[in-house]
Scaffold this motif. Structure first.
Motif, short mmCIF file in Angstrom:
data_model
loop_
_atom_site.label_atom_id
_atom_site.label_comp_id
_atom_site.label_asym_id
_atom_site.label_seq_id
_atom_site.Cartn_x
_atom_site.Cartn_y
_atom_site.Cartn_z
N UNK A 1 0.81 -1.21 0.00
CA UNK A 1 0.00 0.00 0.00
C UNK A 1 0.84 1.27 0.00
N UNK A 2 2.13 1.15 0.31
CA UNK A 2 2.98 2.32 0.38
C UNK A 2 4.44 1.95 0.18
N UNK A 3 5.28 2.98 0.00
CA UNK A 3 6.71 2.81 -0.07
C UNK A 3 7.32 2.97 1.32
N UNK A 4 8.36 2.19 1.60
CA UNK A 4 9.09 2.27 2.87
C UNK A 4 10.59 2.30 2.56
N UNK A 5 11.30 3.24 3.20
CA UNK A 5 12.73 3.41 2.94
C UNK A 5 13.54 3.38 4.23
N UNK A 6 14.65 2.65 4.20
CA UNK A 6 15.60 2.69 5.30
C UNK A 6 16.66 3.74 5.06
N UNK A 7 17.44 4.04 6.12
CA UNK A 7 18.52 5.03 6.02
C UNK A 7 19.82 4.43 5.50
N UNK A 8 19.90 3.09 5.46
CA UNK A 8 21.16 2.45 5.11
C UNK A 8 22.12 2.47 6.29
N UNK A 9 23.17 1.66 6.17
CA UNK A 9 24.15 1.59 7.26
C UNK A 9 25.37 2.47 7.00
N UNK A 10 25.35 3.20 5.88
CA UNK A 10 26.45 4.08 5.55
C UNK A 10 27.59 3.40 4.83
N UNK A 11 27.55 2.08 4.79
CA UNK A 11 28.61 1.32 4.13
C UNK A 11 28.07 0.58 2.91
N UNK A 12 27.03 -0.23 3.14
CA UNK A 12 26.38 -0.90 2.01
C UNK A 12 25.47 0.07 1.27
N UNK A 13 24.72 0.86 2.01
CA UNK A 13 23.84 1.87 1.44
C UNK A 13 23.87 3.12 2.30
N UNK A 14 23.48 4.25 1.69
CA UNK A 14 23.06 5.41 2.45
C UNK A 14 21.57 5.55 2.21
N UNK A 15 20.92 6.56 2.79
CA UNK A 15 19.45 6.63 2.79
C UNK A 15 18.87 6.34 1.42
N UNK A 16 18.04 5.30 1.36
CA UNK A 16 17.66 4.73 0.07
C UNK A 16 16.64 5.53 -0.71
N UNK A 17 16.00 6.50 -0.10
CA UNK A 17 15.01 7.30 -0.82
C UNK A 17 15.66 8.32 -1.74
N UNK A 18 16.98 8.45 -1.68
CA UNK A 18 17.66 9.50 -2.41
C UNK A 18 17.89 9.25 -3.87
N UNK A 19 17.56 8.08 -4.39
CA UNK A 19 17.82 7.79 -5.80
C UNK A 19 16.53 7.67 -6.59
N UNK A 20 16.48 8.35 -7.71
CA UNK A 20 15.31 8.31 -8.58
C UNK A 20 15.02 6.89 -9.02
#
Length: 512
Positions: free
Chosen positions: A328-347
């Protein structure tokens, strides 16, 4: 999502000749089969049918191909789902296969007809023997068993519902309850569980939470649409057509690094520059861009086609390396800074995940094996159309300390551990049958096609039309080739250079 290195298993494949024709272009009846010899499409001038409704005409049309698909008659074997008339006046009517009047999961047919002229039939029929005609357990018992199977013991995001249907198992049809179990507290889950209606056993359980790509805040400034209410600005976009049509908005919330409750994103002066706001700015901005692409380029009003509100929740959990469509919705984590950073930042993250929502409402591709790989691939393809700076998926967000890598490459799947040809197809039961692995094959086909014609937008329009009008929930790679060719023929003609390029694009990856 952590990228996995994949050891490919080289297989041989048998190619079946496939043809797709433009509506009315040939009187020849073309029966299309996949590599196993199973019919997935019958195209050509199949004759006229009568009927006051699309449903009546579709049932009559199915009787024209009953010998090809292997059923005795349409009446009693299929039930009307919906009908859609495309831009050319062709009506695409979808019907579910039924047994004893009950839907069979994953088996649909699509009849393509224009004013009674049958242009083709797409779909999958299986002759199945039912194990029961009536349920022996209650829907409440099925829900209880389904929730128990997931192992989750907290509060669900919404109450689970049980729907009675037949679940194919080889040549058998098991009467079952289809139960969706959704939760975002703790580890997230969006499960589809099939519970036997005969004895309550679990027939299948699949978690549809999709791993995603993305990057956190990169320091770029974006203009976003907000709403002023009672002295406070809210991250609520009322500028889209869906708001004027039915009051639907794009809303972005925050979990504040929790997992169960979401909170309004607010600001006093409408300058959203706090560090705790940046992931929300990106999620809100990109959700609006995805809506604009589907509406302005493809005429689709939100992911359901009917102006449904688009909701995003950021800062989910702590150091969470994922983003997902929850149902029903999108959910984004912040990432751990190593594998990912905040995941909502990419188109491409947002485009990929919201395209999963679109697929849910168009073809409904089942998230396992080849249909599941197509589900992933269609999201990658549409993401590459919207975020068109390169042919990489997730390069902006994945492993920020390492330059040049990505989660997936459309142009060179092997660079990120994926096969690019059917002779490298990976047979596996892990990852729902290799959905994030074998998606490299149709990804490469999309790349081949878009680059050969020099237009991602045209390729994307064909891919979207194929999903909307010519693909069912069980479509496999061969069926996807036929579906995109049918869409290309409908949009641009079977004699066009696009059509030839598309055939070559699929052939180059070994899909016939």
């Amino acid at each position: 999502m952590n990228k996995k290195l994949i050891a490919t298993l080289v297989l041989s494949s048998v190619a079946a000749s496939v043809f797709a024709v433009n509506a009315g272009a040939s009187a020849e009846k073309n029966v299309m089969k996949d590599e196993t010899g199973k019919v997935h499409t019958v195209a050509g001038k199949l004759g006229k049918v009568s009927g006051a409704t699309a449903e009546e005409r579709a049932l009559n049309a199915l009787d024209k191909v009953k010998g090809d698909y292997g059923f005795g008659k349409a009446n009693g074997n299929f039930k009307y789902m919906n009908a859609h008339k495309d831009e050319n006046g062709t009506t695409h009517t979808k019907l579910n296969q039924t047994i004893n009047g009950i839907e069979v999961f994953g088996l649909q047919m699509i009849v393509h007809e224009a004013n009674g002229d049958v242009e083709g039939v797409t779909g999958d029929f299986k002759a199945l023997k039912a194990d029961a005609a009536t349920a022996s357990i209650s829907d409440a018992a099925a829900v209880k068993a389904a929730v128990a199977k997931t192992g989750f013991t907290g509060d669900l995001s919404r109450p689970s519902q049980a729907e009675l249907m037949y679940f194919p198992q080889g040549d058998k049809a098991a009467l079952a309850y289809k139960v969706n179990v959704n939760y975002i507290a703790e580890a997230p889950g969006n499960w589809t569980v099939f519970v036997s209606a005969v004895d309550g056993s679990i027939l299948e359980a699949v978690n549809h939470v999709h791993s995603a790509t993305g990057v956190g805040v990169r320091g770029d400034t974006k203009s976003i649409n907000t709403t002023y209410k009672n002295g406070t600005y809210y991250m609520e976009d009322r500028t889209k057509y869906m708001y004027s049509q039915k009051g639907s908005t794009i809303n972005t919330y925050t979990f504040n690094n929790g997992t169960s409750s979401q909170y309004y994103m607010t600001d006093a002066d409408n300058t959203w520059n706090a560090s705790t706001q940046r992931a929300a700015v990106d999620a809100h901005y990109y959700a609006g861009k995805v809506y604009d692409y589907y509406y302005n380029s493809l005429g689709r009003n939100s992911y359901d086609g009917n102006g449904h509100a688009i909701i995003s929740g950021v800062r989910y959990s702590s150091r969470y390396n994922n983003a997902f469509w929850e149902g029903t919705q999108m959910v984004y984590g912040d990432g751990d800074g190593s594998t990912f950073i905040a995941l909502s930042g990419a188109y491409d993250v947002v485009a990929h995940e919201l395209t999963h929502a679109v697929t849910e409402y168009t073809s409904g591709l089942v998230y396992s094996y080849q249909s599941g790989a197509l589900n992933e691939s269609w999201s990658d393809a549409m993401a590459s159309v919207m975020d068109s700076n390169d042919w990489l998926i997730g390069e902006d967000v994945y492993t920020p300390g390492i330059s040049g890598d990505a989660l997936r490459s459309m142009s060179n799947p092997a660079a990120e551990g994926q096969p690019a040809h059917m002779n490298q197809y990976v047979n596996t039961s892990s990852d729902n049958g290799g959905v994030h692995t074998n998606s490299g094959i149709p990804n490469k086909a999309f790349y081949n096609f878009a680059t050969s014609i020099g237009s991602r937008s045209i390729a994307g329009k064909i891919w979207y039309t194929a999903s909307r009008d010519y693909m069912t929930s069980s479509t496999n790679f061969s069926g996807a080739r036929a579906a995109t060719l049918s869409a290309c023929a409908a949009l641009y003609g079977s004699g066009s250079s696009y059509y030839t390029s598309l055939k070559n694009a699929w052939s180059a990856v070994g899909v016939y």
